[in-house]
Design a protein around this motif. Structure first.
Motif, mmCIF file in Angstrom:
data_model
loop_
_atom_site.group_PDB
_atom_site.id
_atom_site.type_symbol
_atom_site.label_atom_id
_atom_site.label_comp_id
_atom_site.label_asym_id
_atom_site.label_seq_id
_atom_site.Cartn_x
_atom_site.Cartn_y
_atom_site.Cartn_z
ATOM 1 N N MET A 1 0.868 -1.164 0.000
ATOM 2 C CA MET A 1 0.000 0.000 0.000
ATOM 3 C C MET A 1 0.908 1.217 0.000
ATOM 4 O O MET A 1 1.784 1.350 0.842
ATOM 5 C CB MET A 1 -0.891 -0.064 1.242
ATOM 6 N N GLU A 2 0.696 2.097 -0.967
ATOM 7 C CA GLU A 2 1.472 3.331 -1.078
ATOM 8 C C GLU A 2 0.524 4.518 -0.985
ATOM 9 O O GLU A 2 -0.622 4.436 -1.410
ATOM 10 C CB GLU A 2 2.200 3.379 -2.423
ATOM 11 N N PHE A 3 1.025 5.640 -0.445
ATOM 12 C CA PHE A 3 0.209 6.838 -0.263
ATOM 13 C C PHE A 3 0.821 8.006 -1.026
ATOM 14 O O PHE A 3 2.029 8.223 -0.986
ATOM 15 C CB PHE A 3 0.108 7.196 1.223
ATOM 16 N N TYR A 4 -0.058 8.764 -1.714
ATOM 17 C CA TYR A 4 0.352 9.914 -2.507
ATOM 18 C C TYR A 4 -0.583 11.084 -2.217
ATOM 19 O O TYR A 4 -1.619 10.927 -1.585
ATOM 20 C CB TYR A 4 0.291 9.578 -4.006
ATOM 21 N N LYS A 5 -0.218 12.267 -2.718
ATOM 22 C CA LYS A 5 -1.030 13.481 -2.570
ATOM 23 C C LYS A 5 -1.393 14.009 -3.952
ATOM 24 O O LYS A 5 -0.577 14.010 -4.859
ATOM 25 C CB LYS A 5 -0.247 14.567 -1.828
ATOM 26 N N PHE A 6 -2.650 14.452 -4.085
ATOM 27 C CA PHE A 6 -3.057 15.162 -5.304
ATOM 28 C C PHE A 6 -3.780 16.445 -4.948
ATOM 29 O O PHE A 6 -4.521 17.005 -5.724
ATOM 30 C CB PHE A 6 -3.901 14.265 -6.232
ATOM 31 N N PRO B 1 1.610 5.530 -10.230
ATOM 32 C CA PRO B 1 1.331 6.847 -9.651
ATOM 33 C C PRO B 1 2.580 7.607 -9.214
ATOM 34 O O PRO B 1 2.576 8.833 -9.201
ATOM 35 C CB PRO B 1 0.415 6.543 -8.463
ATOM 36 N N SER B 2 3.666 6.904 -8.913
ATOM 37 C CA SER B 2 4.878 7.592 -8.456
ATOM 38 C C SER B 2 5.487 8.472 -9.549
ATOM 39 O O SER B 2 6.266 9.369 -9.249
ATOM 40 C CB SER B 2 5.909 6.587 -7.959
ATOM 41 N N LEU B 3 5.118 8.250 -10.816
ATOM 42 C CA LEU B 3 5.619 9.086 -11.901
ATOM 43 C C LEU B 3 4.939 10.453 -11.942
ATOM 44 O O LEU B 3 5.438 11.372 -12.577
ATOM 45 C CB LEU B 3 5.403 8.385 -13.250
ATOM 46 N N PHE B 4 3.781 10.582 -11.264
ATOM 47 C CA PHE B 4 2.973 11.788 -11.404
ATOM 48 C C PHE B 4 2.667 12.513 -10.101
ATOM 49 O O PHE B 4 2.421 13.703 -10.100
ATOM 50 C CB PHE B 4 1.645 11.446 -12.102
ATOM 51 N N MET B 5 2.634 11.797 -8.979
ATOM 52 C CA MET B 5 2.215 12.401 -7.703
ATOM 53 C C MET B 5 3.321 12.269 -6.661
ATOM 54 O O MET B 5 4.020 11.259 -6.632
ATOM 55 C CB MET B 5 0.953 11.713 -7.167
ATOM 56 N N PRO B 6 3.436 13.274 -5.775
ATOM 57 C CA PRO B 6 4.408 13.137 -4.686
ATOM 58 C C PRO B 6 3.880 12.166 -3.634
ATOM 59 O O PRO B 6 2.672 12.063 -3.407
ATOM 60 C CB PRO B 6 4.506 14.556 -4.121
ATOM 61 N N GLU B 7 4.798 11.456 -2.986
ATOM 62 C CA GLU B 7 4.401 10.552 -1.906
ATOM 63 C C GLU B 7 3.913 11.335 -0.706
ATOM 64 O O GLU B 7 4.380 12.444 -0.440
ATOM 65 C CB GLU B 7 5.573 9.675 -1.480
ATOM 66 N N LYS B 8 2.982 10.763 0.013
ATOM 67 C CA LYS B 8 2.469 11.364 1.248
ATOM 68 C C LYS B 8 3.344 10.873 2.392
ATOM 69 O O LYS B 8 3.627 9.695 2.517
ATOM 70 C CB LYS B 8 1.020 10.948 1.491
ATOM 71 N N LYS B 9 3.772 11.776 3.224
ATOM 72 C CA LYS B 9 4.551 11.432 4.417
ATOM 73 C C LYS B 9 3.597 11.025 5.511
ATOM 74 O O LYS B 9 2.709 11.773 5.885
ATOM 75 C CB LYS B 9 5.401 12.618 4.886
ATOM 76 N N LEU B 10 3.741 9.806 6.003
ATOM 77 C CA LEU B 10 2.859 9.303 7.062
ATOM 78 C C LEU B 10 3.426 9.609 8.430
ATOM 79 O O LEU B 10 4.538 9.779 8.662
ATOM 80 C CB LEU B 10 2.645 7.800 6.911
#
Length: 119
Positions: free
Chosen positions: A1-6, A110-119
């Protein structure tokens, strides 16, 4: 599971064609994609199951929590994107309601387009 921000903070100002808005890139696919909108009401749940293809879950309204096989829930809010790989077990639940756009495709990065969310 990976988390990103849009959210708006991850976007870029667009001024071409006399425009004035912020665009947050999400994904690009070369293979077919299924895009839907999930509406979870109060005490809504998307039951624990395996993803049949890679899945990107974009929270646009409300709040809830998600988990994978680790059984640890992580809170999600508008502007958060959760990515599950094919065959990854996952669940989504909300106490108050949640609306999300879901993109499913054999090819999602998604990592090509969105920054990762810091948990």
């Amino acid at each position: 599971m990976e988390f990103y921000k849009f959210d708006i903070g991850s976007g870029k100002q667009i001024s071409q064609f006399n425009s004035n808005f912020i665009m947050s890139r999400i994904i690009q696919t070369s293979k077919p994609a299924h895009i839907g909108c999930m509406h979870l009401g109060e005490n809504g749940i998307v039951g624990y199951h395996q993803a049949t293809v890679p899945q990107l879950f974009l929270v646009v309204n409300g709040e809830g929590s998600v988990r994978n096989e680790k059984d640890e829930y992580v809170k999600v809010l508008p502007g958060d994107a959760v990515f599950w790989e094919q065959d990854e077990w996952h669940e989504t639940r909300t106490d108050t309601g949640l609306t999300a756009i879901v993109i499913e495709s054999e090819e999602l990065s998604p990592s090509l387009f969105m920054p990762e969310k810091k948990l």
